[in-house]
Design a protein around this motif. Structure first.
Motif: not given
Length: 205
Positions: A174-180
Motif C-alpha cells: 500500500e504505497l502513497d499514491k501521491s508519490k507516483a
C-alpha cells in the motif's frame, strides 16, 4: 514465533537510519502462506542515503526502496541458509522475469534469528510507480523465470501461477499514491532498459 518489527531488524543489522524510518511508519503487510513457507513484509522505506552500505548503482539511481521481510517454514522448523529463497519487488505492467531485484540494481542483507529468516532488500525506488499495483514476491528458488507468475500482456496484471511447483507468494504493498510520478517512472525505465541487453524489450504502460 513473535516476529521482530522492521525497526528491530534494521537495528540488529546496524542500520540505524533505516530503523528510524521504520519506527516512524510502523506498517506491516500481514503474513501470506504458500507451500513450505510463509512470508511477512514488516516495513517499506524509500529515500536517499538511508543505508550505510553504498551500492555501485547509487550514483545513477540514488533513490532506493528498502523492504524488511520475514520468512518462516510452515511446519514450524527453523529456517537455514540452505533454503533457497528469492525476495523481489514486482510492478504491475512490467514483466516479472525482466524487471525484478536483479535488474533493479538490488541486493540484500540477511540473518536467521530464532529460526526466522529476516532479509532487508534494497532496490531502485518504486514510489514512482505508486499509481500501479506494486508487490513483494517471495519464491522458493534462487532466480525468477516465467513459470512462477503469470503476466497479462494486455492489462499488465501479475498473479501467482497455481501450477507452480513451489512457493510463489505475492504481497501487495500500500504505497502513497501521491508519490507516483509517471514521468520519472518512464525516465527510470528508459535508463534501466539501456543497461539491459540491447535495450531490452518494450515495457508495458
Amino acid at each position: 514465533v513473535r516476529l521482530l518489527s522492521a525497526e528491530d531488524v534494521a537495528d540488529t543489522f546496524g542500520e540505524t537510519t533505516l530503523a528510524q524510518y521504520f519506527n516512524e511508519q510502523g506498517v506491516s503487510y500481514g503474513t501470506v502462506t504458500d507451500g513450505d513457507y510463509k512470508a511477512t513484509v514488516l516495513g517499506i522505506a524509500s529515500g536517499e542515503n538511508l543505508s550505510k552500505f553504498e551500492s555501485s548503482s547509487w550514483e545513477l539511481f540514488p533513490e532506493k526502496t528498502y523492504a524488511v521481510v520475514a520468512v518462516e517454514k510452515t511446519d514450524g522448523s527453523p529456517m537455514s541458509f540452505d533454503d533457497q529463497i528469492l525476495v523481489t519487488p514486482l510492478i504491475e505492467g512490467l514483466r516479472p522475469w525482466e524487471y525484478n531485484i536483479f535488474t533493479m540494481n538490488g541486493g540484500y542483507t540477511a540473518d536467521i534469528i530464532d529460526g526466522v529468516l529476516y532479509r532487508i532488500i534494497e532496490f531502485d525506488n518504486i514510489e514512482y510507480f505508486a499509481d500501479r499495483n506494486v508487490y513483494i514476491a517471495v519464491l522458493s528458488e534462487a532466480f525468477l523465470d516465467n513459470t512462477a507468475y503469470s503476466f497479462d500482456e494486455t492489462t499488465g496484471a501479475i498473479a501467482p501461477k497455481d501450477d507452480y511447483n513451489g512457493t510463489n507468494i505475492l504481497i501487495k504493498l500500500e504505497l502513497d499514491k501521491s508519490k507516483a510520478d509517471p514521468k520519472k517512472a518512464m525516465e527510470y525505465l528508459n535508463k534501466l532498459n539501456e543497461d539491459m541487453s540491447d535495450g531490452g524489450e518494450d515495457t508495458q504502460d
